[in-house]
Design a protein around this motif. Structure first.
Motif, mmCIF file in Angstrom:
data_model
loop_
_atom_site.group_PDB
_atom_site.id
_atom_site.type_symbol
_atom_site.label_atom_id
_atom_site.label_comp_id
_atom_site.label_asym_id
_atom_site.label_seq_id
_atom_site.Cartn_x
_atom_site.Cartn_y
_atom_site.Cartn_z
ATOM 1 N N GLN A 180 0.955 -1.164 0.022
ATOM 2 C CA GLN A 180 0.010 0.035 0.094
ATOM 3 C C GLN A 180 1.048 1.225 0.053
ATOM 4 O OE1 GLN A 180 -3.436 0.043 -0.408
ATOM 5 N NE2 GLN A 180 -3.247 -2.256 -0.484
ATOM 6 N N LEU A 181 0.925 2.211 -1.006
ATOM 7 C CA LEU A 181 1.668 3.198 -1.163
ATOM 8 C C LEU A 181 1.288 4.246 -0.069
ATOM 9 C CD1 LEU A 181 3.962 4.688 -2.744
ATOM 10 C CD2 LEU A 181 2.227 5.506 -4.055
ATOM 11 N N GLY A 182 -0.215 4.203 0.438
ATOM 12 C CA GLY A 182 -0.522 5.143 1.202
ATOM 13 C C GLY A 182 -1.774 5.889 0.589
ATOM 14 N N THR A 183 -2.333 7.110 1.385
ATOM 15 C CA THR A 183 -3.367 7.589 0.999
ATOM 16 C C THR A 183 -3.101 9.058 0.760
ATOM 17 O OG1 THR A 183 -3.887 8.377 3.361
ATOM 18 C CG2 THR A 183 -5.007 6.388 2.561
ATOM 19 N N LEU A 184 -3.691 9.581 -0.160
ATOM 20 C CA LEU A 184 -3.702 10.828 -0.715
ATOM 21 C C LEU A 184 -4.942 11.831 -0.680
ATOM 22 C CD1 LEU A 184 -1.514 12.879 -2.222
ATOM 23 C CD2 LEU A 184 -2.807 11.738 -4.626
ATOM 24 N N GLU A 185 -4.804 12.867 -0.047
ATOM 25 C CA GLU A 185 -5.700 13.867 -0.022
ATOM 26 C C GLU A 185 -5.639 14.708 -1.286
ATOM 27 O OE1 GLU A 185 -9.139 15.066 1.722
ATOM 28 O OE2 GLU A 185 -7.841 13.953 2.908
ATOM 29 N N CYS A 186 -6.924 14.552 -2.110
ATOM 30 C CA CYS A 186 -6.870 15.048 -3.208
ATOM 31 C C CYS A 186 -7.328 16.430 -3.252
ATOM 32 C CB CYS A 186 -7.883 14.428 -4.202
ATOM 33 S SG CYS A 186 -7.411 12.358 -4.649
ATOM 34 N N ASP A 187 -6.565 17.357 -4.135
ATOM 35 C CA ASP A 187 -6.790 18.788 -4.388
ATOM 36 C C ASP A 187 -6.732 19.126 -5.981
ATOM 37 O OD1 ASP A 187 -7.282 21.483 -4.045
ATOM 38 O OD2 ASP A 187 -5.260 21.933 -3.404
ATOM 39 N N ASN A 188 -7.846 18.652 -6.596
ATOM 40 C CA ASN A 188 -7.581 18.508 -8.163
ATOM 41 C C ASN A 188 -6.608 17.635 -8.600
ATOM 42 O OD1 ASN A 188 -9.822 20.370 -8.745
ATOM 43 N ND2 ASN A 188 -8.454 22.025 -7.581
ATOM 44 N N GLN A 189 -6.515 16.605 -8.053
ATOM 45 C CA GLN A 189 -5.681 15.692 -8.518
ATOM 46 C C GLN A 189 -6.098 14.739 -9.609
ATOM 47 O OE1 GLN A 189 -2.751 14.892 -6.662
ATOM 48 N NE2 GLN A 189 -1.867 13.363 -8.200
ATOM 49 N N LEU A 190 -5.109 14.560 -10.461
ATOM 50 C CA LEU A 190 -5.469 14.119 -11.905
ATOM 51 C C LEU A 190 -4.781 12.775 -11.871
ATOM 52 C CD1 LEU A 190 -6.509 14.897 -14.699
ATOM 53 C CD2 LEU A 190 -4.110 15.849 -15.301
ATOM 54 N N PHE A 191 -5.543 11.555 -12.425
ATOM 55 C CA PHE A 191 -5.244 10.267 -12.628
ATOM 56 C C PHE A 191 -5.295 9.861 -13.864
ATOM 57 C CE2 PHE A 191 -6.522 10.662 -8.152
ATOM 58 C CZ PHE A 191 -5.770 10.188 -7.528
ATOM 59 N N GLY A 192 -4.121 9.294 -14.299
ATOM 60 C CA GLY A 192 -4.130 8.684 -15.751
ATOM 61 C C GLY A 192 -3.099 9.429 -16.888
ATOM 62 N N GLU A 193 -2.730 10.368 -16.393
ATOM 63 C CA GLU A 193 -1.907 11.167 -17.359
ATOM 64 C C GLU A 193 -0.414 10.370 -17.840
ATOM 65 O OE1 GLU A 193 -2.087 12.086 -13.955
ATOM 66 O OE2 GLU A 193 -0.242 12.922 -13.324
ATOM 67 N N MET A 194 0.090 9.425 -16.949
ATOM 68 C CA MET A 194 1.133 8.611 -17.172
ATOM 69 C C MET A 194 0.657 7.332 -18.287
ATOM 70 S SD MET A 194 4.468 7.736 -15.997
ATOM 71 C CE MET A 194 4.540 8.294 -14.366
ATOM 72 N N GLU A 195 -0.498 7.040 -18.014
ATOM 73 C CA GLU A 195 -1.099 5.959 -18.848
ATOM 74 C C GLU A 195 -1.503 6.671 -20.240
ATOM 75 O OE1 GLU A 195 -1.195 4.816 -14.817
ATOM 76 O OE2 GLU A 195 -1.815 6.465 -15.642
ATOM 77 N N PHE A 196 -1.992 7.620 -20.174
ATOM 78 C CA PHE A 196 -2.463 8.551 -21.364
ATOM 79 C C PHE A 196 -1.078 8.683 -22.259
ATOM 80 C CE2 PHE A 196 -2.347 12.599 -23.645
ATOM 81 C CZ PHE A 196 -3.671 12.373 -24.493
ATOM 82 N N PHE A 197 -0.046 8.918 -21.848
ATOM 83 C CA PHE A 197 1.072 9.020 -22.609
ATOM 84 C C PHE A 197 1.851 7.824 -23.040
ATOM 85 C CE2 PHE A 197 0.782 13.442 -20.969
ATOM 86 C CZ PHE A 197 0.833 14.120 -22.271
ATOM 87 N N THR A 198 1.834 6.660 -22.223
ATOM 88 C CA THR A 198 2.560 5.820 -22.516
ATOM 89 C C THR A 198 1.516 4.529 -23.235
ATOM 90 O OG1 THR A 198 1.935 4.722 -20.217
ATOM 91 C CG2 THR A 198 4.013 5.920 -20.626
ATOM 92 N N GLY A 199 0.374 4.588 -22.756
ATOM 93 C CA GLY A 199 -0.415 3.527 -23.377
ATOM 94 C C GLY A 199 -0.365 2.391 -22.419
ATOM 95 N N TYR A 200 0.227 2.360 -21.636
ATOM 96 C CA TYR A 200 0.287 1.154 -20.502
ATOM 97 C C TYR A 200 -0.972 1.382 -19.507
ATOM 98 C CZ TYR A 200 5.151 0.684 -21.834
ATOM 99 O OH TYR A 200 6.190 0.486 -22.761
ATOM 100 N N ARG A 201 -1.131 0.127 -18.782
ATOM 101 C CA ARG A 201 -2.148 0.109 -17.713
ATOM 102 C C ARG A 201 -1.700 0.689 -16.623
ATOM 103 N NH1 ARG A 201 -6.542 -4.280 -17.629
ATOM 104 N NH2 ARG A 201 -6.188 -3.860 -15.568
ATOM 105 N N CYS A 202 -2.398 1.308 -15.853
ATOM 106 C CA CYS A 202 -1.959 1.684 -14.369
ATOM 107 C C CYS A 202 -1.476 0.445 -13.592
ATOM 108 C CB CYS A 202 -3.261 2.412 -13.845
ATOM 109 S SG CYS A 202 -2.792 3.047 -12.241
ATOM 110 N N GLN A 203 -0.158 0.789 -12.889
ATOM 111 C CA GLN A 203 0.282 -0.501 -12.256
ATOM 112 C C GLN A 203 -0.178 -0.502 -10.704
ATOM 113 O OE1 GLN A 203 4.464 0.922 -12.962
ATOM 114 N NE2 GLN A 203 4.635 -0.532 -14.487
ATOM 115 N N LEU A 204 -1.034 0.919 -10.256
ATOM 116 C CA LEU A 204 -1.234 0.764 -9.053
ATOM 117 C C LEU A 204 -3.009 0.778 -8.814
ATOM 118 C CD1 LEU A 204 0.980 3.797 -7.696
ATOM 119 C CD2 LEU A 204 1.150 1.235 -7.049
ATOM 120 N N ASP A 205 -3.382 0.064 -8.019
ATOM 121 C CA ASP A 205 -4.806 0.072 -7.465
ATOM 122 C C ASP A 205 -5.021 1.409 -6.827
ATOM 123 O OD1 ASP A 205 -4.864 -2.640 -8.345
ATOM 124 O OD2 ASP A 205 -4.279 -3.195 -6.383
#
Length: 177
Positions: free
Chosen positions: A25-50
């Protein structure tokens, strides 16, 4: 799917479950306009984290095709994404590297020190077994490492969980070879 997800506010948890059933478990994150998927958008790979919501969230979907068009039309936006990805990548690699190369007691102490300095990119969990998974270990090994730090007089249990008892001693512990 090439879409990105924007989380305006809320708490999410990030982790990974290996094929052998072990969890990190990497930990928890308090989101403040947090963006998810940008790495996957550019690489075409699936997200490695749940990525799991810790509470009900409202999210916004950013259409990948429209984003691609905007990046071509406005190259400065691409620089924004590159910077954000680089920062996230550096933070994550730093966490993973420390978890792999240092003892668990060191990682717990380092995490407490970063929390004290308010520069921890992710925070912990409220349940002991989740904290153990955050350090890639079992609850028993985690408790033993905490006991080691307590026996050295560096940390203590408080109302909010573990806290630093001897800041100078903790810093010395982290700086020893």
């Amino acid at each position: 799917m090439r879409d990105l997800v924007l989380v305006p506010s809320g708490r999410i948890a990030m982790g990974h479950t290996a094929m052998n059933g072990r969890r990190f478990q990497l930990g928890t994150l308090e989101c403040d306009n947090q963006l998810f998927g940008e790495m996957e958008f550019f690489t075409g790979y699936r997200c490695q984290l749940d990525i799991m919501a810790e509470e009900p969230l409202e999210v916004a979907r950013i259409d990948g095709e429209r984003l691609e068009q905007a990046l071509v039309a406005h190259p400065k936006v691409a620089l924004f994404f590159a910077t954000a990805i680089a920062i996230d990548y550096q933070d994550t690699v730093d966490i993973f590297t420390c978890r792999m190369l240092y003892p668990i007691s060191y990682n717990i102490a380092l995490d407490l020190y970063h929390s004290h300095c308010h520069d921890n990119p992710v925070s912990g969990f409220s349940k002991g077994y989740q904290e153990a998974e955050r350090f890639g270990t079992t609850d028993r090994v985690y408790r033993r490492a905490v006991k080691e730090l307590m026996d050295k007089g560096l940390v203590e249990r408080g109302e909010q969980g573990l806290q630093i008892r001897d800041l100078a001693g903790l810093k010395a512990f982290l700086e020893q070879p």
